[in-house]
Design a protein around this motif. Structure first.
Motif, PDB file in Angstrom:
ATOM      1  N   SER A  26       6.677  -0.244  -4.149  1.00 24.89           N
ATOM      2  CA  SER A  26       5.263  -0.636  -4.237  1.00 24.89           C
ATOM      3  C   SER A  26       4.404   0.512  -4.745  1.00 24.89           C
ATOM      4  O   SER A  26       3.579   0.334  -5.639  1.00 24.89           O
ATOM      5  CB  SER A  26       4.746  -1.082  -2.866  1.00 24.89           C
ATOM      6  OG  SER A  26       5.437  -2.209  -2.422  1.00 24.89           O
ATOM      7  N   ILE A  59       2.180   0.695  -8.018  1.00 25.77           N
ATOM      8  CA  ILE A  59       0.725   0.904  -7.869  1.00 25.77           C
ATOM      9  C   ILE A  59       0.270   2.071  -8.744  1.00 25.77           C
ATOM     10  O   ILE A  59      -0.711   1.964  -9.495  1.00 25.77           O
ATOM     11  CB  ILE A  59       0.363   1.160  -6.382  1.00 25.77           C
ATOM     12  CG1 ILE A  59       0.474  -0.126  -5.572  1.00 25.77           C
ATOM     13  CG2 ILE A  59      -1.046   1.734  -6.251  1.00 25.77           C
ATOM     14  CD1 ILE A  59       0.368   0.063  -4.065  1.00 25.77           C
ATOM     15  N   ILE A  81       0.146   1.158 -12.337  1.00 26.25           N
ATOM     16  CA  ILE A  81      -0.972   0.288 -12.738  1.00 26.25           C
ATOM     17  C   ILE A  81      -2.324   1.019 -12.680  1.00 26.25           C
ATOM     18  O   ILE A  81      -3.144   0.873 -13.578  1.00 26.25           O
ATOM     19  CB  ILE A  81      -1.008  -0.980 -11.847  1.00 26.25           C
ATOM     20  CG1 ILE A  81       0.249  -1.832 -12.085  1.00 26.25           C
ATOM     21  CG2 ILE A  81      -2.261  -1.819 -12.113  1.00 26.25           C
ATOM     22  CD1 ILE A  81       0.410  -3.019 -11.155  1.00 26.25           C
ATOM     23  N   VAL A  82      -2.528   1.807 -11.623  1.00 27.84           N
ATOM     24  CA  VAL A  82      -3.877   2.389 -11.448  1.00 27.84           C
ATOM     25  C   VAL A  82      -3.915   3.907 -11.676  1.00 27.84           C
ATOM     26  O   VAL A  82      -4.958   4.533 -11.473  1.00 27.84           O
ATOM     27  CB  VAL A  82      -4.441   2.079 -10.022  1.00 27.84           C
ATOM     28  CG1 VAL A  82      -4.502   0.587  -9.767  1.00 27.84           C
ATOM     29  CG2 VAL A  82      -3.617   2.783  -8.946  1.00 27.84           C
ATOM     30  N   ALA A 135     -12.703   5.568  -7.378  1.00 32.44           N
ATOM     31  CA  ALA A 135     -12.775   4.101  -7.357  1.00 32.44           C
ATOM     32  C   ALA A 135     -11.477   3.507  -6.805  1.00 32.44           C
ATOM     33  O   ALA A 135     -11.495   2.545  -6.023  1.00 32.44           O
ATOM     34  CB  ALA A 135     -13.033   3.587  -8.771  1.00 32.44           C
ATOM     35  N   GLY A 166     -10.911   1.200  -3.479  1.00 30.21           N
ATOM     36  CA  GLY A 166     -10.225  -0.100  -3.571  1.00 30.21           C
ATOM     37  C   GLY A 166      -9.112  -0.220  -2.551  1.00 30.21           C
ATOM     38  O   GLY A 166      -8.993  -1.229  -1.838  1.00 30.21           O
ATOM     39  N   PHE A 167      -8.294   0.824  -2.453  1.00 30.04           N
ATOM     40  CA  PHE A 167      -7.157   0.735  -1.532  1.00 30.04           C
ATOM     41  C   PHE A 167      -7.571   0.935  -0.075  1.00 30.04           C
ATOM     42  O   PHE A 167      -6.875   0.452   0.829  1.00 30.04           O
ATOM     43  CB  PHE A 167      -6.045   1.691  -1.953  1.00 30.04           C
ATOM     44  CG  PHE A 167      -5.239   1.125  -3.090  1.00 30.04           C
ATOM     45  CD1 PHE A 167      -4.341   0.099  -2.866  1.00 30.04           C
ATOM     46  CD2 PHE A 167      -5.423   1.569  -4.388  1.00 30.04           C
ATOM     47  CE1 PHE A 167      -3.629  -0.471  -3.911  1.00 30.04           C
ATOM     48  CE2 PHE A 167      -4.714   1.013  -5.438  1.00 30.04           C
ATOM     49  CZ  PHE A 167      -3.821  -0.014  -5.203  1.00 30.04           C
ATOM     50  N   PHE A 221     -10.224  -0.466   1.042  1.00 26.89           N
ATOM     51  CA  PHE A 221     -10.579  -1.862   1.333  1.00 26.89           C
ATOM     52  C   PHE A 221      -9.304  -2.674   1.585  1.00 26.89           C
ATOM     53  O   PHE A 221      -9.215  -3.464   2.533  1.00 26.89           O
ATOM     54  CB  PHE A 221     -11.382  -2.437   0.152  1.00 26.89           C
ATOM     55  CG  PHE A 221     -11.664  -3.906   0.259  1.00 26.89           C
ATOM     56  CD1 PHE A 221     -12.573  -4.377   1.184  1.00 26.89           C
ATOM     57  CD2 PHE A 221     -11.004  -4.814  -0.553  1.00 26.89           C
ATOM     58  CE1 PHE A 221     -12.826  -5.739   1.299  1.00 26.89           C
ATOM     59  CE2 PHE A 221     -11.246  -6.178  -0.454  1.00 26.89           C
ATOM     60  CZ  PHE A 221     -12.154  -6.642   0.475  1.00 26.89           C
ATOM     61  N   GLY A 222      -8.287  -2.440   0.723  1.00 24.27           N
ATOM     62  CA  GLY A 222      -7.006  -3.140   0.901  1.00 24.27           C
ATOM     63  C   GLY A 222      -6.360  -2.818   2.237  1.00 24.27           C
ATOM     64  O   GLY A 222      -5.723  -3.675   2.859  1.00 24.27           O
ATOM     65  N   LEU A 254      -2.861  -7.126   8.923  1.00 25.76           N
ATOM     66  CA  LEU A 254      -1.617  -7.900   8.821  1.00 25.76           C
ATOM     67  C   LEU A 254      -0.503  -7.245   9.642  1.00 25.76           C
ATOM     68  O   LEU A 254       0.311  -7.932  10.272  1.00 25.76           O
ATOM     69  CB  LEU A 254      -1.206  -7.969   7.347  1.00 25.76           C
ATOM     70  CG  LEU A 254      -0.315  -9.126   6.937  1.00 25.76           C
ATOM     71  CD1 LEU A 254      -0.970 -10.462   7.250  1.00 25.76           C
ATOM     72  CD2 LEU A 254       0.011  -9.036   5.451  1.00 25.76           C
ATOM     73  N   LEU A 286      -1.095  -8.093  13.198  1.00 26.65           N
ATOM     74  CA  LEU A 286      -0.692  -9.481  13.435  1.00 26.65           C
ATOM     75  C   LEU A 286       0.830  -9.580  13.579  1.00 26.65           C
ATOM     76  O   LEU A 286       1.348 -10.224  14.497  1.00 26.65           O
ATOM     77  CB  LEU A 286      -1.167 -10.339  12.269  1.00 26.65           C
ATOM     78  CG  LEU A 286      -1.212 -11.835  12.498  1.00 26.65           C
ATOM     79  CD1 LEU A 286      -2.459 -12.208  13.296  1.00 26.65           C
ATOM     80  CD2 LEU A 286      -1.231 -12.577  11.167  1.00 26.65           C
ATOM     81  N   PHE A 301      -1.709   1.809   2.013  1.00 22.70           N
ATOM     82  CA  PHE A 301      -1.653   0.370   1.731  1.00 22.70           C
ATOM     83  C   PHE A 301      -0.193  -0.064   1.518  1.00 22.70           C
ATOM     84  O   PHE A 301       0.244  -1.082   2.076  1.00 22.70           O
ATOM     85  CB  PHE A 301      -2.489   0.075   0.476  1.00 22.70           C
ATOM     86  CG  PHE A 301      -2.442  -1.360   0.026  1.00 22.70           C
ATOM     87  CD1 PHE A 301      -3.267  -2.314   0.615  1.00 22.70           C
ATOM     88  CD2 PHE A 301      -1.593  -1.753  -0.991  1.00 22.70           C
ATOM     89  CE1 PHE A 301      -3.228  -3.635   0.195  1.00 22.70           C
ATOM     90  CE2 PHE A 301      -1.547  -3.070  -1.417  1.00 22.70           C
ATOM     91  CZ  PHE A 301      -2.371  -4.015  -0.824  1.00 22.70           C
ATOM     92  N   GLY A 348       1.682  -2.532   4.008  1.00 19.12           N
ATOM     93  CA  GLY A 348       2.088  -3.813   3.412  1.00 19.12           C
ATOM     94  C   GLY A 348       3.585  -4.021   3.565  1.00 19.12           C
ATOM     95  O   GLY A 348       4.042  -5.112   3.930  1.00 19.12           O
ATOM     96  N   ALA A 349       4.353  -2.957   3.304  1.00 21.77           N
ATOM     97  CA  ALA A 349       5.814  -3.058   3.430  1.00 21.77           C
ATOM     98  C   ALA A 349       6.194  -3.336   4.884  1.00 21.77           C
ATOM     99  O   ALA A 349       7.041  -4.193   5.170  1.00 21.77           O
ATOM    100  CB  ALA A 349       6.459  -1.763   2.951  1.00 21.77           C
ATOM    101  N   ALA A 384       5.332  -6.928   5.823  1.00 17.27           N
ATOM    102  CA  ALA A 384       6.228  -7.894   5.157  1.00 17.27           C
ATOM    103  C   ALA A 384       7.589  -7.936   5.859  1.00 17.27           C
ATOM    104  O   ALA A 384       8.138  -9.014   6.120  1.00 17.27           O
ATOM    105  CB  ALA A 384       6.394  -7.515   3.683  1.00 17.27           C
TER     106      ALA A 384
END
Lengths: 81, 367
Positions: free
Chosen positions: B152, B156, B159-160, B167, B171-172, B174-175, B182, B185, B256, B260-261, B264
């Motif tokens: 990931s 990432i 891409i960025v 910026a 963004g991350f 916020f992510g 999650l 949860l 992030f 996220g990992a 998941a």
């Protein structure tokens, strides 16, 4: 051999590919959302409104897809259990 | 009457374990988001607590694995469950005291196995169940989290990577609000179910539920969800410090990816009924996100200490569980043993907490 037989390969594989698909999938679409939002802001500053709109659309689509993957994942977990 | 008293003690002990589980594992859920300053610590812990509660209602498959997968129903008595829980709580508190993020889940199953062995011998333990449903997933899951987080973060950065760092960081961050939510949860989903499984085992041993029709009563779900949420709310500052900053210093994108990992993997494991350790998984994710950027950025010495704590967890909790059962039996098969052990444990806990509170103040919040 008995120990190996006790491993549920199907369940293990399911855990593997769901983790990969959801984890990497969200990373890709959320990165695209960050890319879109950042570039849209840059383009607006340069007064290139058409390009800015395209990037803003990418940001929104990325964000919607991120949320979609998460919601779908939660529904699948709740449904299967 | 004696059976009823033991059942009440077992339920209370299970709730206490669930509380320590939440207390102990708060770090796993919120450390990365706090260390990257994506969220203020108190808000992170309050949010994680709420989502822990909600997550406990998502699935019951892990509870079924804990209740049916590791030990023979014939060997389980309420005293056995009590001794197993004491083994888990004792190990959780020892690792909390020393700031080691070990696994509450493996402590619980280790404690249970130890007390079952002490009560009925090795034949009552399902070696296949332990290997296939606990040990193999315990090894595979952190590796998967490491790989997913590593892949990931590489994607990432691809891409960025050329964008303005400020910026991208915003963004991350916020992510991370979403990814840490999650993770909270998923933590509630997987970890609260272990307590549900154990309480249900005790109800089966007590004769309230048939061993053939395994189901978790609604009050058990609500009680377990509340206890883990309250434990998470109470927090665990020492372990937050270890996970958030001592394994690796992270940027928001890495946080992030790691969270996220972790989320998941835990949710995928919950859907197939594996009782995973959130500690193992998120540590794997953190190391994967760090190593993909720069292998030397990961403090492998700290990571090694954590692995050592993991390896020790099952046998150590099993020994405490077995010894607790043996001590309890010294007082006969009634409620006297569990009552005496509970009183001694509460006194020891009060002593440890008093000393701890006198010795330390909460870790400073990064500014």
């Amino acid at each position: 051999m008995i120990a190996l037989a006790s491993i549920d390969g199907g369940a293990l594989l399911k855990m593997l590919y769901w983790s990969l698909a959801a984890g990497v999938g969200v990373a890709i679409v959320f990165s695209l959302a960050v890319l879109g939002a950042t570039r849209a802001s840059d383009m607006r500053r340069l007064r290139r409104s058409n390009v800015a709109t395209a990037y803003a659309t990418l940001a929104v689509v990325g964000l919607v897809l991120s949320v979609g993957i998460v919601v779908l994942g939660l529904i699948l977990v709740a449904h299967k259990s | 009457m004696s059976g009823d008293i033991i059942l009440i003690i077992v339920v209370a002990t299970a709730v206490a374990f669930d509380f320590t589980n939440g207390f102990h594992d708060t770090a796993n859920v919120v450390a990365t988001a706090i260390s990257t300053r994506a969220i203020e610590p108190r808000a992170a812990i309050a949010g994680a607590s709420l989502l822990n509660f909600v997550g406990a209602f998502i699935s019951l498959k892990v509870a079924a694995t804990v209740g049916q997968g590791f030990v023979a129903a014939r060997a389980v008595t309420t005293t056995v469950v009590f001794a197993g829980l004491i083994g888990a709580i004792a190990w959780n508190l020892v690792t909390w005291y020393y700031g080691l993020p070990s696994s509450s889940s493996h402590a619980l199953i280790g404690g249970l196995v130890g007390s079952v062995v002490a009560a009925d011998g090795w034949s009552a333990v399902s070696g296949g169940g332990l290997f296939g449903k606990l040990i193999v997933p315990a090894i595979v899951a952190p590796i998967v989290a490491f790989t997913v987080a590593g892949l990931s973060i590489l994607i990432i950065y691809r891409i960025v990577g050329r964008l303005r760092p400020g910026a991208v960081g915003r963004g991350f961050r916020f992510g991370q609000l979403a990814s840490s939510g999650l993770l909270a949860l998923s933590h509630g989903t997987n970890d609260a179910q272990k307590t549900m499984g154990v309480i249900t085992l005790a109800l089966i041993a007590h004769g309230d539920i048939s061993a053939h029709g395994f189901h978790v009563p609604a009050w058990v779900v609500i009680l377990s969800a509340s206890a883990i949420a309250l434990g998470t709310f109470t927090g665990g500052w020492r372990i937050i410090k270890t996970l958030g900053t001592r394994i690796i210093k992270m940027d928001p994108a890495q946080g992030f990816a790691a969270q996220g990992a972790g989320a998941a993997v835990i949710l995928a494991a919950s859907s197939v009924g594996y009782p995973l350790s959130t500690t193992h998984v998120i540590s794997g994710g953190i190391m994967g996100a760090g190593a993909a950027k720069q292998v030397s950025a990961v403090r492998w010495g700290v990571a090694g200490n954590i692995v050592a704590a993991w390896v020790l967890t099952l046998p150590a909790a099993a020994v405490v569980g077995g010894v607790t059962y043996a001590i309890s039996r010294l007082f006969g098969s009634g409620a006297v043993g569990p009552v005496v052990i509970t009183v001694v444990l509460l006194a020891a806990l009060a002593l440890v907490f008093t000393r701890r509170l006198q010795q330390s103040t909460p870790a400073p919040v990064p500014s």
